[in-house]
Scaffold this active site. Structure first.
Site, mmCIF file in Angstrom:
data_model
loop_
_atom_site.group_PDB
_atom_site.id
_atom_site.type_symbol
_atom_site.label_atom_id
_atom_site.label_comp_id
_atom_site.label_asym_id
_atom_site.label_seq_id
_atom_site.Cartn_x
_atom_site.Cartn_y
_atom_site.Cartn_z
ATOM 1 N N GLY A 1 11.783 -3.581 -3.236
ATOM 2 C CA GLY A 1 12.501 -4.265 -2.172
ATOM 3 C C GLY A 1 12.152 -3.822 -0.777
ATOM 4 C CB CYS B 1 1.807 -0.840 5.267
ATOM 5 S SG CYS B 1 3.522 -0.623 4.741
ATOM 6 C CE1 TYR C 1 8.908 11.016 3.595
ATOM 7 C CE2 TYR C 1 10.129 9.643 5.141
ATOM 8 C CZ TYR C 1 9.999 10.813 4.423
ATOM 9 O OH TYR C 1 10.952 11.789 4.524
ATOM 10 C CG HIS C 2 10.681 5.305 -0.115
ATOM 11 N ND1 HIS C 2 10.901 4.252 0.750
ATOM 12 C CD2 HIS C 2 10.034 4.777 -1.190
ATOM 13 C CE1 HIS C 2 10.404 3.143 0.223
ATOM 14 N NE2 HIS C 2 9.871 3.441 -0.945
ATOM 15 N N GLY D 1 8.097 -4.281 -0.114
ATOM 16 C CA GLY D 1 7.178 -4.340 -1.247
ATOM 17 C C GLY D 1 7.950 -4.748 -2.478
ATOM 18 C CD GLN E 1 -2.828 -1.495 2.220
ATOM 19 O OE1 GLN E 1 -3.573 -0.562 2.507
ATOM 20 N NE2 GLN E 1 -2.866 -2.658 2.857
ATOM 21 C CB ALA F 1 11.963 1.223 2.925
ATOM 22 C CB ALA G 1 7.981 -0.748 4.442
#
Length: 245
Positions: free
Chosen positions: A185, A203, A98-99, A174, A95, A187, A172
């Site tokens: 990948g 998420c 944030y990065h 994904g 879902q 985070a 996280a």
């Protein structure tokens, strides 16, 4: 094909996702500075296609992004609470997340045909990779059956309505598969600005006793180089050898 949940079972066997011993080492790339999200996605898509065609080696790319929100294939519009940063819709699983600076993103481009054609096993191996890395800094990361990623129990925080122990997400995950080659990948939060996560339901998680944390928030002073070294060491344990590029 995207991500799958991992049961909270013992750590994945170290050989579960290893390539054939005759396969070349995984290229290990590390970028300084902030890498634009569009640049990273373009690289991953091209590299995944080249890996599938047998024209390039597998690759792990460590980097940081400027502040952004990304929405995976399951992202819901009402989970974007405040679009204060650029928003990118992406084909990875999961879902909204944030990065930003202070977060180590590890993009993982692996050929599951050479390893194991099992997306659930890949996700579990990625989670085990982060759990092992956190352990080197004295942090007990854990997996959850219904919540992909790596979590840390926070007994000092308020419990859930049913008496559940508070937990915060520290990493996280994904991924996306194309022709059985993974990209996107992991985070891992070292010391990002945690207030930036308030613009989304990370998420899709909204429960009051579930939040987001980082190594810095947990009182762990770890620089990026030390975390990168731990990531590489534990990646090689689970996935096999790497080489610098």
């Amino acid at each position: 094909m995207t991500q799958a949940a991992c049961q909270p079972a013992p750590a994945v066997d170290a050989s579960a996702m290893r390539a054939n011993p005759s396969a070349p080492p995984v290229e290990w790339r590390v970028s300084d500075g902030l890498v634009a999200y569009e640049e990273a996605v373009a690289f991953m898509e091209a590299r995944a296609a080249a890996i599938a065609a047998g024209e390039a080696h597998e690759c792990v790319w460590l980097l940081e992004h400027p502040p952004i929100y990304t929405g995976g294939s399951s992202a819901k519009a009402d989970d974007l609470l405040d679009a204060r940063f650029p928003v990118f819709r992406t084909g990875r699983g999961g879902q909204f997340t944030y990065h930003g600076p202070g977060q180590r993103v590890a993009y993982v481009m692996l050929d599951l045909t050479r390893r194991r054609r099992d997306v659930r096993a890949l996700v579990c191996a990625l989670e085990s990779w982060i759990v092992a890395t956190l352990a080197e800094f004295g942090v007990a990361g854990e997996r959850r059956a219904a919540r992909v990623g790596v979590w840390v129990e926070r007994p000092e925080k308020a419990r859930g309505p049913g008496g559940e122990t508070a937990e915060d997400k520290i990493a996280a995950i994904g991924i996306r598969l194309r022709q059985w080659v993974s990209f996107h990948g992991v985070a891992l939060n070292l010391a990002p600005d945690l207030t930036h996560f308030s613009g989304i339901a990370p998420c899709g998680v909204r429960e009051a006793h579930l939040g987001v944390t980082s190594l810095a928030d947990l009182g762990v002073a770890a620089d990026m180089q030390a975390v990168d070294a731990a990531l590489r060491k534990n990646f090689e344990t689970i996935f096999g050898p790497t080489e610098d590029v």
